[in-house]
Design a protein around this motif. Structure first.
Motif, short mmCIF file in Angstrom:
data_model
loop_
_atom_site.label_atom_id
_atom_site.label_comp_id
_atom_site.label_asym_id
_atom_site.label_seq_id
_atom_site.Cartn_x
_atom_site.Cartn_y
_atom_site.Cartn_z
N SER A 118 4.14 -0.10 0.98
CA SER A 118 3.26 1.14 0.93
C SER A 118 2.03 0.97 0.27
O SER A 118 0.98 1.48 0.92
CB SER A 118 4.32 2.49 0.45
OG SER A 118 3.45 3.53 0.72
N SER A 119 2.08 0.53 -0.87
CA SER A 119 0.62 0.58 -1.81
C SER A 119 0.01 -0.63 -0.84
O SER A 119 -1.27 -0.25 -0.90
CB SER A 119 1.07 -0.35 -3.09
OG SER A 119 1.76 0.58 -3.73
N HIS A 120 0.35 -1.69 -0.13
CA HIS A 120 -0.57 -2.48 0.07
C HIS A 120 -1.09 -1.88 1.58
O HIS A 120 -2.22 -2.08 1.78
CB HIS A 120 0.09 -4.24 0.44
CG HIS A 120 0.40 -4.81 -0.51
ND1 HIS A 120 -0.58 -5.35 -1.35
CD2 HIS A 120 1.47 -5.16 -0.71
CE1 HIS A 120 0.21 -6.02 -2.19
NE2 HIS A 120 1.40 -6.16 -1.98
N GLY A 127 7.08 -4.67 6.58
CA GLY A 127 8.00 -4.95 5.26
C GLY A 127 8.97 -6.05 5.55
O GLY A 127 9.20 -7.04 4.72
N PRO A 144 9.29 -5.48 -0.59
CA PRO A 144 10.03 -4.21 -0.55
C PRO A 144 9.19 -2.94 0.06
O PRO A 144 7.93 -3.04 -0.02
CB PRO A 144 10.21 -3.88 -2.13
CG PRO A 144 9.99 -5.30 -2.65
CD PRO A 144 9.09 -6.18 -1.53
N GLN A 145 9.74 -2.06 0.29
CA GLN A 145 9.11 -0.53 0.99
C GLN A 145 8.08 -0.26 0.25
O GLN A 145 6.96 0.24 0.45
CB GLN A 145 10.15 0.36 1.36
CG GLN A 145 9.60 1.47 2.06
CD GLN A 145 10.53 2.54 2.19
OE1 GLN A 145 11.93 2.48 2.01
NE2 GLN A 145 10.25 3.71 2.93
N ASN A 146 8.44 0.15 -0.99
CA ASN A 146 7.25 0.61 -2.06
C ASN A 146 6.08 -0.21 -2.41
O ASN A 146 4.98 0.27 -2.20
CB ASN A 146 8.04 1.11 -3.22
CG ASN A 146 8.63 0.01 -4.16
OD1 ASN A 146 8.98 -1.10 -3.71
ND2 ASN A 146 8.62 0.26 -5.45
N THR A 147 6.29 -1.24 -2.34
CA THR A 147 5.31 -2.44 -2.26
C THR A 147 4.29 -2.33 -1.38
O THR A 147 3.11 -2.41 -1.22
CB THR A 147 5.70 -3.98 -3.06
OG1 THR A 147 6.55 -3.76 -4.09
CG2 THR A 147 4.55 -4.66 -3.10
#
Length: 113
Positions: free
Chosen positions: A50-52, A39, A45-48
């Motif tokens: 994570s999704s990828h 990241g 960003p961390q949440n984005t």
């Protein structure tokens, strides 16, 4: 490799951030990279991120393992090779000269021993 698996993998790679993640992980084989470092390197960003990473994992292109407090991701090069071979399997149509330019282009970056 089944057609559905190929479609899932190609769909995962058909997004710019996920393609960058996969290419970054290939460069860091075999050690892999922690999710946070991926990241930070790609400024995602961390949440984005994570999704990828979840999409790439579902597609079978990356794997993860917990190391202490980090989750380290690695490119699944065997799966990628299967994907590439699936796409090229009928390339030659019983005419090896059709694939000769492709093989020649791969040879400098991937010499055989």
């Amino acid at each position: 490799m089944e057609s559905e698996q190929v479609i899932l993998a190609l769909a995962a790679l058909a997004q710019s951030t996920r393609l960058e993640v996969f290419r970054l992980l290939v460069k860091h084989e075999p050690a892999g990279l922690p999710a946070g470092e991926i990241g930070r390197t790609l400024a995602v960003p961390q949440n984005t991120m994570s999704s990828h990473l979840a999409i790439l994992t579902r597609a079978g292109l990356v794997s993860s393992a917990r190391r202490s407090r980090s989750i380290v991701y690695r490119a699944d090069l065997a799966r990628f090779q299967s994907l590439a071979l699936f796409l090229l399997q009928d390339c030659c149509g019983s005419r090896p000269e059709v694939c000769a330019p492709l093989v020649a282009n791969l040879t400098p970056c991937c010499p055989t021993e």
